[in-house]
Design an enzyme around this catalytic site. Sequence first.
Site, mmCIF file in Angstrom:
data_model
loop_
_atom_site.group_PDB
_atom_site.id
_atom_site.type_symbol
_atom_site.label_atom_id
_atom_site.label_comp_id
_atom_site.label_asym_id
_atom_site.label_seq_id
_atom_site.Cartn_x
_atom_site.Cartn_y
_atom_site.Cartn_z
ATOM 1 N N ILE A 94 0.864 -1.193 0.000
ATOM 2 C CA ILE A 94 0.000 0.000 0.000
ATOM 3 C C ILE A 94 0.896 1.236 0.000
ATOM 4 C CG2 ILE A 94 -1.824 1.283 1.190
ATOM 5 C CD1 ILE A 94 -2.637 -1.298 2.594
ATOM 6 N N GLY A 96 1.717 5.187 0.451
ATOM 7 C CA GLY A 96 1.158 6.254 1.293
ATOM 8 C C GLY A 96 0.374 5.702 2.466
ATOM 9 N N ALA A 97 0.947 4.694 3.123
ATOM 10 C CA ALA A 97 0.238 4.058 4.241
ATOM 11 C C ALA A 97 0.608 4.702 5.581
ATOM 12 C CB ALA A 97 0.532 2.560 4.267
ATOM 13 N N TYR A 277 -4.575 18.296 -9.116
ATOM 14 C CA TYR A 277 -4.943 17.104 -8.331
ATOM 15 C C TYR A 277 -6.096 16.351 -9.008
ATOM 16 C CZ TYR A 277 -7.159 14.288 -4.677
ATOM 17 O OH TYR A 277 -7.739 13.259 -3.980
HETATM 18 P P1 NDP Z 1 -3.253 11.604 3.319
HETATM 19 O O1 NDP Z 1 -2.533 12.883 3.049
HETATM 20 O O2 NDP Z 1 -3.662 11.305 4.706
HETATM 21 O O3 NDP Z 1 -2.405 10.396 2.765
HETATM 22 C C1 NDP Z 1 -1.616 10.514 1.643
HETATM 23 C C2 NDP Z 1 -0.415 9.619 1.771
HETATM 24 O O4 NDP Z 1 0.384 9.770 0.603
HETATM 25 C C3 NDP Z 1 0.482 9.969 2.952
HETATM 26 O O5 NDP Z 1 0.880 8.769 3.559
HETATM 27 C C4 NDP Z 1 1.659 10.664 2.306
HETATM 28 O O6 NDP Z 1 2.880 10.506 3.008
HETATM 29 C C5 NDP Z 1 1.731 9.884 1.003
HETATM 30 N N1 NDP Z 1 2.550 10.550 0.013
HETATM 31 C C6 NDP Z 1 2.469 11.823 -0.436
HETATM 32 N N2 NDP Z 1 3.467 12.058 -1.303
HETATM 33 C C7 NDP Z 1 4.180 10.923 -1.413
HETATM 34 C C8 NDP Z 1 5.335 10.555 -2.132
HETATM 35 N N3 NDP Z 1 5.986 11.424 -2.909
HETATM 36 N N4 NDP Z 1 5.801 9.299 -2.016
HETATM 37 C C9 NDP Z 1 5.180 8.419 -1.208
HETATM 38 N N5 NDP Z 1 4.101 8.710 -0.493
HETATM 39 C C10 NDP Z 1 3.611 9.959 -0.588
HETATM 40 O O7 NDP Z 1 -4.520 11.643 2.338
HETATM 41 P P2 NDP Z 1 -5.708 10.575 2.106
HETATM 42 O O8 NDP Z 1 -5.568 9.428 2.984
HETATM 43 O O9 NDP Z 1 -6.965 11.358 2.109
HETATM 44 O O10 NDP Z 1 -5.447 10.163 0.597
HETATM 45 C C11 NDP Z 1 -5.256 8.831 0.201
HETATM 46 C C12 NDP Z 1 -5.895 8.598 -1.168
HETATM 47 O O11 NDP Z 1 -7.295 8.772 -1.075
HETATM 48 C C13 NDP Z 1 -5.417 9.566 -2.250
HETATM 49 O O12 NDP Z 1 -5.221 8.833 -3.436
HETATM 50 C C14 NDP Z 1 -6.585 10.515 -2.421
HETATM 51 O O13 NDP Z 1 -6.632 11.041 -3.719
HETATM 52 C C15 NDP Z 1 -7.736 9.561 -2.155
HETATM 53 N N6 NDP Z 1 -9.004 10.186 -1.809
HETATM 54 C C16 NDP Z 1 -9.129 10.904 -0.653
HETATM 55 C C17 NDP Z 1 -10.342 11.469 -0.336
HETATM 56 C C18 NDP Z 1 -10.550 12.264 0.897
HETATM 57 O O14 NDP Z 1 -11.651 12.745 1.072
HETATM 58 N N7 NDP Z 1 -9.555 12.410 1.765
HETATM 59 C C19 NDP Z 1 -11.507 11.285 -1.198
HETATM 60 C C20 NDP Z 1 -11.244 10.500 -2.381
HETATM 61 C C21 NDP Z 1 -10.043 9.960 -2.655
HETATM 62 P P3 NDP Z 1 3.278 11.416 4.294
HETATM 63 O O15 NDP Z 1 2.552 10.819 5.441
HETATM 64 O O16 NDP Z 1 4.742 11.236 4.364
HETATM 65 O O17 NDP Z 1 2.853 12.794 3.980
HETATM 66 MG MG1 PMR Z 2 -16.642 18.892 -2.321
HETATM 67 C C1 PMR Z 2 -22.343 15.545 -2.785
HETATM 68 C C2 PMR Z 2 -21.603 16.571 -2.799
HETATM 69 C C3 PMR Z 2 -20.148 16.611 -2.572
HETATM 70 C C4 PMR Z 2 -19.268 15.592 -2.285
HETATM 71 C C5 PMR Z 2 -19.547 14.134 -2.101
HETATM 72 C C6 PMR Z 2 -17.964 16.185 -2.197
HETATM 73 C C7 PMR Z 2 -16.783 15.464 -1.979
HETATM 74 N N1 PMR Z 2 -18.098 17.539 -2.394
HETATM 75 C C8 PMR Z 2 -19.435 17.830 -2.626
HETATM 76 C C9 PMR Z 2 -19.994 19.050 -2.905
HETATM 77 C C10 PMR Z 2 -19.332 20.267 -2.832
HETATM 78 N N2 PMR Z 2 -18.014 20.425 -2.545
HETATM 79 C C11 PMR Z 2 -19.946 21.562 -3.045
HETATM 80 C C12 PMR Z 2 -21.391 21.779 -3.400
HETATM 81 C C13 PMR Z 2 -18.956 22.504 -2.880
HETATM 82 C C14 PMR Z 2 -19.063 24.011 -3.039
HETATM 83 C C15 PMR Z 2 -19.445 24.661 -1.813
HETATM 84 C C16 PMR Z 2 -17.742 21.790 -2.556
HETATM 85 C C17 PMR Z 2 -16.519 22.395 -2.320
HETATM 86 C C18 PMR Z 2 -15.338 21.667 -2.147
HETATM 87 C C19 PMR Z 2 -14.009 22.200 -2.013
HETATM 88 C C20 PMR Z 2 -13.595 23.631 -1.996
HETATM 89 N N3 PMR Z 2 -15.256 20.273 -2.109
HETATM 90 C C21 PMR Z 2 -13.965 19.947 -1.991
HETATM 91 C C22 PMR Z 2 -13.202 21.092 -1.929
HETATM 92 C C23 PMR Z 2 -11.831 20.677 -1.807
HETATM 93 O O1 PMR Z 2 -10.828 21.380 -1.719
HETATM 94 C C24 PMR Z 2 -11.794 19.162 -1.870
HETATM 95 C C25 PMR Z 2 -11.137 18.794 -3.148
HETATM 96 O O2 PMR Z 2 -11.605 19.057 -4.215
HETATM 97 O O3 PMR Z 2 -10.022 18.133 -3.054
HETATM 98 C C26 PMR Z 2 -9.470 17.786 -4.339
HETATM 99 C C27 PMR Z 2 -13.259 18.771 -1.908
HETATM 100 C C28 PMR Z 2 -13.884 17.538 -1.905
HETATM 101 N N4 PMR Z 2 -15.243 17.380 -2.025
HETATM 102 C C29 PMR Z 2 -15.543 16.051 -1.932
HETATM 103 C C30 PMR Z 2 -14.347 15.329 -1.758
HETATM 104 C C31 PMR Z 2 -14.254 13.830 -1.624
HETATM 105 C C32 PMR Z 2 -13.328 16.236 -1.738
HETATM 106 C C33 PMR Z 2 -11.883 15.851 -1.500
HETATM 107 C C34 PMR Z 2 -11.293 15.266 -2.447
HETATM 108 C C35 PMR Z 2 -10.747 14.279 -3.277
HETATM 109 O O4 PMR Z 2 -9.900 13.601 -2.797
HETATM 110 O O5 PMR Z 2 -11.102 14.154 -4.437
#
Ligand code: NDP
Ligand code: PMR
Length: 402
Positions: A94, A96-97, A277
Amino acid sequence: MALKAASLLPSSISVYKEGKSIASFKETGFFGCSFSLPNHLKADCNYSLIRSKELRRRELPIGTIKAQTATTTPAIAEAGPEAKKTLRKGNVIITGASSGLGLATAKALAETGQWNVIMACRNFLKAERAAKSAGIPKENYKVMHLDLASLDSVRQFVDNFRRSGMPLDVLVCNAAVYLPTAKEPSFTADGFELSVGTNHLGHFLLARLLLDDVKQSDYSSKRLIIVGSITGNTNTLAGNVPPKANLGDLRGLVGGLNGLNSSSMIDGGEFDGAKAYKDSKVCNMLTMQEFHRRYHEETGVTFASLYPGCIAETGLFREHIPLFRLLFPPFQKYITKGYVSEEEAGKRLAQVVSDPNLAKSGVYWSWNKLSSTFENQLSQEASDAEKALKLWEISEKLVGLP
Ligand code: NDP
Ligand code: PMR
């Protein structure tokens, strides 16, 4: 709390629940966007029951939704009939664990006693400490150094892993960086814009090299999983929050994303960290499908991607402004209802790693409100086979694969 959060998000967008408006809010400087949505997207935050029911009636090609049998998250706790065929523990890498989703997934798998988890992390000490404080059983994990922002490090990691003599059964490409407030791009050791360089290109090389190892595994179900996201999918409400993902004709990627003689953005535009991103997540989802098309039949490996839910408290948002980090979790919990805890998200990804019911290849998994899986539909761009092929070929050149 709901009211408080809502009052910070005054209204021009409505959030819908099963077709009914449950909340509305409008643009703020804080959430930083102004947009209107076509009607067909408005119910998308409720990407669950209605949709999966409707989809169950349709047969669609890979990369789009197809109905499916729902399984619920706790399924990983028990070994299914497939797992019983294999006597040895599974080995899973895994990336980024050391925090967030990756750490929670490592814990969920290690605790079953049926998995050795290789935590592939850029900060060895941080990962060791994280594993310890999460209480991951010592005998079920090992930390190995991997910096995805360096192609040399990726190759070194693969060599080190091979030298360990362990078979590889599942690879999970999970690590990511998100740089929403950066005014200027930063770059990987090889000169690629950091978000796409880490999230896509580093993983692309890693997955390409380790596919050979996964192929050789004799495990009952071998898998290669690349974590995707809703925000890269413009067929959703979340994916329509500006800046939207868009790879364009990939001209910036062709130029090497170096910000010198070419743009640092895949589509050739001005640098935007949030867009970079989201673009990288589109690359992740396209890459999974291209792997599936090229290798599933020949190798029997399952290729999958997923959106685990909004894990609003992870380190992913560390570069965001403090106000965002404060308000994002209640916004997701009480308004969009898209929130999941790290623990729940970890169980979901662990399920994609090990649940015999999720062995289908080429699928982008999501979970409904009852925490049951369904095969979700990717946006048009994220399921564009021609773009996936082009992305694959350009990425090969950039990472130095023949
Ligand atoms: P975190 O920041 O908690 O985890 C990210 C991990 O990636 C950390 O362990 C970080 O290491 C590691 N990482 C960053 N850069 C590198 C690198 N150069 N080499 C190796 N490892 C690296 O974020 P999340 O757990 O939220 O993210 C995990 C996954 O989930 C991502 O793919 C993200 O896109 C996805 N995701 C997250 C969502 C969310 O809402 N949070 C929603 C949808 C998808 P370190 O600890 O050293 O910083
Ligand atoms: Mg978002 C159902 C609505 C929904 C969901 C499931 C997410 C997930 N978001 C939703 C809606 C909205 N978001 C709306 C209506 C807004 C405008 C107010 C909004 C805004 C917003 C911001 C500024 N949302 C964000 C951000 C971020 O900076 C996050 C992002 O885009 O990271 C790339 C984020 C996210 N919204 C989510 C999820 C899962 C993220 C985090 C991201 C990811 O990992 O893709």
